[in-house]
Design a protein around this motif. Structure first.
Motif, PDB file in Angstrom:
ATOM      1  N   ILE A 179       0.872  -1.180   0.000  1.00 52.99           N
ATOM      2  CA  ILE A 179       0.000   0.000   0.000  1.00 52.99           C
ATOM      3  C   ILE A 179       0.905   1.226   0.000  1.00 52.99           C
ATOM      4  O   ILE A 179       1.124   1.865   1.039  1.00 52.99           O
ATOM      5  CB  ILE A 179      -0.934   0.005   1.224  1.00 52.99           C
ATOM      6  N   PRO A 180       1.434   1.599  -1.153  1.00 47.87           N
ATOM      7  CA  PRO A 180       2.466   2.643  -1.225  1.00 47.87           C
ATOM      8  C   PRO A 180       1.989   4.010  -0.725  1.00 47.87           C
ATOM      9  O   PRO A 180       0.873   4.442  -0.998  1.00 47.87           O
ATOM     10  CB  PRO A 180       2.798   2.698  -2.725  1.00 47.87           C
ATOM     11  N   VAL A 181       2.877   4.648   0.022  1.00 46.29           N
ATOM     12  CA  VAL A 181       2.695   6.026   0.467  1.00 46.29           C
ATOM     13  C   VAL A 181       4.054   6.691   0.328  1.00 46.29           C
ATOM     14  O   VAL A 181       5.083   6.081   0.623  1.00 46.29           O
ATOM     15  CB  VAL A 181       2.207   6.105   1.932  1.00 46.29           C
ATOM     16  N   THR A 182       4.079   7.932  -0.119  1.00 45.55           N
ATOM     17  CA  THR A 182       5.352   8.608  -0.315  1.00 45.55           C
ATOM     18  C   THR A 182       6.100   8.758   1.001  1.00 45.55           C
ATOM     19  O   THR A 182       5.499   8.852   2.085  1.00 45.55           O
ATOM     20  CB  THR A 182       5.152  10.008  -0.930  1.00 45.55           C
ATOM     21  N   LEU A 193      -2.691   7.878  12.437  1.00 46.18           N
ATOM     22  CA  LEU A 193      -3.228   6.571  12.803  1.00 46.18           C
ATOM     23  C   LEU A 193      -3.045   6.326  14.299  1.00 46.18           C
ATOM     24  O   LEU A 193      -3.923   5.767  14.960  1.00 46.18           O
ATOM     25  CB  LEU A 193      -2.521   5.469  12.000  1.00 46.18           C
ATOM     26  N   ASP A 194      -1.914   6.745  14.824  1.00 45.82           N
ATOM     27  CA  ASP A 194      -1.653   6.596  16.258  1.00 45.82           C
ATOM     28  C   ASP A 194      -2.695   7.368  17.062  1.00 45.82           C
ATOM     29  O   ASP A 194      -3.160   6.907  18.115  1.00 45.82           O
ATOM     30  CB  ASP A 194      -0.247   7.105  16.578  1.00 45.82           C
ATOM     31  N   ALA A 195      -3.089   8.532  16.573  1.00 39.13           N
ATOM     32  CA  ALA A 195      -4.095   9.360  17.253  1.00 39.13           C
ATOM     33  C   ALA A 195      -5.520   8.900  16.964  1.00 39.13           C
ATOM     34  O   ALA A 195      -6.472   9.473  17.494  1.00 39.13           O
ATOM     35  CB  ALA A 195      -3.933  10.818  16.826  1.00 39.13           C
ATOM     36  N   LYS A 196      -5.674   7.893  16.100  1.00 40.18           N
ATOM     37  CA  LYS A 196      -6.983   7.367  15.693  1.00 40.18           C
ATOM     38  C   LYS A 196      -7.853   8.471  15.093  1.00 40.18           C
ATOM     39  O   LYS A 196      -9.069   8.536  15.329  1.00 40.18           O
ATOM     40  CB  LYS A 196      -7.699   6.710  16.880  1.00 40.18           C
ATOM     41  N   ASP A 197      -7.221   9.359  14.322  1.00 43.23           N
ATOM     42  CA  ASP A 197      -7.902  10.493  13.708  1.00 43.23           C
ATOM     43  C   ASP A 197      -8.251  10.134  12.262  1.00 43.23           C
ATOM     44  O   ASP A 197      -7.472  10.383  11.330  1.00 43.23           O
ATOM     45  CB  ASP A 197      -6.996  11.729  13.756  1.00 43.23           C
ATOM     46  N   ALA A 198      -9.420   9.538  12.077  1.00 45.92           N
ATOM     47  CA  ALA A 198      -9.824   9.075  10.746  1.00 45.92           C
ATOM     48  C   ALA A 198      -9.930  10.232   9.752  1.00 45.92           C
ATOM     49  O   ALA A 198      -9.541  10.100   8.585  1.00 45.92           O
ATOM     50  CB  ALA A 198     -11.156   8.330  10.835  1.00 45.92           C
ATOM     51  N   GLY A 199     -10.447  11.354  10.216  1.00 45.63           N
ATOM     52  CA  GLY A 199     -10.576  12.495   9.314  1.00 45.63           C
ATOM     53  C   GLY A 199      -9.238  12.983   8.817  1.00 45.63           C
ATOM     54  O   GLY A 199      -9.085  13.316   7.631  1.00 45.63           O
ATOM     55  N   ALA A 203      -7.721  12.963   4.968  1.00 51.92           N
ATOM     56  CA  ALA A 203      -7.259  14.204   4.352  1.00 51.92           C
ATOM     57  C   ALA A 203      -5.924  14.044   3.635  1.00 51.92           C
ATOM     58  O   ALA A 203      -5.540  14.908   2.838  1.00 51.92           O
ATOM     59  CB  ALA A 203      -7.151  15.292   5.420  1.00 51.92           C
ATOM     60  N   LEU A 204      -5.217  12.952   3.892  1.00 49.71           N
ATOM     61  CA  LEU A 204      -3.927  12.729   3.212  1.00 49.71           C
ATOM     62  C   LEU A 204      -4.099  12.300   1.761  1.00 49.71           C
ATOM     63  O   LEU A 204      -3.124  12.254   1.020  1.00 49.71           O
ATOM     64  CB  LEU A 204      -3.114  11.673   3.969  1.00 49.71           C
ATOM     65  N   ALA A 208      -3.858   7.078   1.198  1.00 45.63           N
ATOM     66  CA  ALA A 208      -3.971   6.753   2.617  1.00 45.63           C
ATOM     67  C   ALA A 208      -5.301   6.095   2.969  1.00 45.63           C
ATOM     68  O   ALA A 208      -5.448   5.578   4.083  1.00 45.63           O
ATOM     69  CB  ALA A 208      -3.795   8.020   3.460  1.00 45.63           C
ATOM     70  N   GLN A 209      -6.264   6.083   2.055  1.00 44.62           N
ATOM     71  CA  GLN A 209      -7.600   5.568   2.369  1.00 44.62           C
ATOM     72  C   GLN A 209      -7.591   4.123   2.885  1.00 44.62           C
ATOM     73  O   GLN A 209      -8.312   3.801   3.845  1.00 44.62           O
ATOM     74  CB  GLN A 209      -8.509   5.674   1.137  1.00 44.62           C
ATOM     75  N   PRO A 210      -6.821   3.209   2.292  1.00 45.93           N
ATOM     76  CA  PRO A 210      -6.852   1.820   2.794  1.00 45.93           C
ATOM     77  C   PRO A 210      -6.450   1.705   4.258  1.00 45.93           C
ATOM     78  O   PRO A 210      -6.867   0.763   4.944  1.00 45.93           O
ATOM     79  CB  PRO A 210      -5.848   1.095   1.885  1.00 45.93           C
ATOM     80  N   TYR A 211      -5.642   2.637   4.744  1.00 43.10           N
ATOM     81  CA  TYR A 211      -5.149   2.554   6.119  1.00 43.10           C
ATOM     82  C   TYR A 211      -6.227   2.844   7.161  1.00 43.10           C
ATOM     83  O   TYR A 211      -6.041   2.560   8.339  1.00 43.10           O
ATOM     84  CB  TYR A 211      -3.981   3.521   6.314  1.00 43.10           C
TER      85      TYR A 211
END
Length: 380
Positions: A179-182, A193-199, A203-204, A208-211
């Protein structure tokens, strides 16, 4: 205005341990070390201070300005007091014990000192005790480390234990593969993700959607594992199959009376761990009481070897009221039978000898007095 320091005043974040808290702390350390020693872990006692440059090399993310430092008059070099003992165990294993057979099992216990406190941990001095396996970090080693930590806490009388598992390098591994991300966005993705901030993750952008599914794979272990397996079968393309199998094998021997949870993207405090990390919690205590995981020990030649271990911090347990089991105290009058007093101590009694004929049992905290017939007599 006087600049004199109030007698007895200690620096912020430092405190004395008085009876019975001092004994409670010592007993916790003793119980943990006795438990791990029974599994073949040999105790080492690292130096309280090291040269700053060599210590910071092993502390990875701790900058020199975050250490308590002093100038060494013998060498003219800057010393630093240890803020953590795990890095010192790595140094010992990579240098003094470099030729010792692997896997190398070591344990330790002692105080550590930090320059600054934080809101969660206002104390700057903490008692750290733990165990490390140097030379491997396979699943069998992980099973042993997790279960030895649990056994040590249970022996010390800690109940209601929760183990929270995490996969510290999960996002980095997925971002570099299925799942490539720059590279520029990986750190931001991990933080969100650590902060569990889905929004914030959404926004990335589309990469990043699959994550987002990893946020859902958090909570009670078995349900979270099912969601992680679904993520593995979908976006991850099977890349996590080995890790999932390892997590299930590690969890399998853990007793039913313990609570297991999973937070695959938790990274706070797990910056130097690789494929596995875990935090330890217990009923009645605020915050974690220990943590562990897998990491690499760097040798002097720049190569590295795998390792896994855990550290427990006994101060939260003591501060929350962890008590030492009461032992009967027997007052020994002046001229008492020395041999009989020794027999009582061997049976587990605490004996307190009178140093003056005016000494009284009640004043010295004793509920019993050694009678004329050589037997403890309970006070009325």
């Amino acid at each position: 205005m006087s600049d004199a320091i109030t007698p007895g005043l200690l620096p912020e974040g430092l405190s004395d341990r008085l009876p019975p808290q001092a004994e409670a702390s010592a007993r916790l350390v003793r119980d943990v070390l006795d438990t791990v020693a029974g599994h073949g872990y040999a105790r080492v006692m690292p130096a309280l201070a090291e040269f700053e440059d060599t210590l910071t090399e092993r502390l990875k993310l701790t900058p020199p300005e975050d250490l308590v430092r002093a100038l060494d008059p013998a060498s003219g070099r800057t010393l630093a007091l240890r803020p953590d003992m795990t890095a010192q165990i790595g140094r010992i294993a990579a240098t003094r014990l470099a030729n010792a057979p692997r896997p190398l099992r070591l344990c330790y216990g002692g105080p550590v000192l930090r320059l600054r406190a934080d809101q969660l941990h206002p104390e700057r001095e903490r008692m750290q005790v733990g165990a490390e396996i140097i030379g491997t970090q396979n699943v069998r080693a992980a099973v042993e480390i997790v279960n030895v930590a649990i056994e040590a806490l249970q022996r010390a009388g800690i109940a209601g234990i929760t183990i929270d598992f995490t996969l510290p390098d999960l996002v980095t591994t997925l971002a570099a593969g299925p799942i490539p991300v720059t590279a520029e966005e990986v750190d931001a993705l991990r933080d969100r993700l650590d902060a569990k901030d889905a929004g914030a993750v959404a926004a990335l952008g589309s990469a990043a959607q699959p994550y987002l599914a990893l946020i859902e794979a958090t909570g009670p272990f078995h349900a979270a594992m099912e969601r992680l397996e679904a993520f593995n079968d979908g976006p991850a393309g099977g890349a996590l199959s080995g890790r999932i199998a390892a997590l299930r094998e590690i969890a399998k021997p853990i007793g039913w009376d313990l609570t297991l949870t999973l937070d695959p993207t938790e990274r706070h405090g797990f910056d130097y761990q690789n494929w596995l990390g875990f935090s330890i919690f217990a009923d009645g205590f605020v915050g974690e009481i220990g943590r562990g995981g897998t990491y690499d020990v760097v040798r002097p030649d720049g190569t590295s070897e795998p390792a896994i271990g855990f550290s427990l911090y006994v101060d939260p347990l003591v501060d929350a009221g962890f008590a030492v089991p009461e032992r009967k105290r027997c007052f020994l009058p002046v001229g008492h039978d020395l041999e009989r007093a020794a027999e009582l101590r061997a049976q587990g009694w605490i004996t307190v000898a009178a140093l003056d004929a005016a000494d009284e049992a009640s004043t010295l905290g004793c509920g019993y007095v050694l009678g004329a017939m050589g037997e403890p007599e309970q006070l009325g």
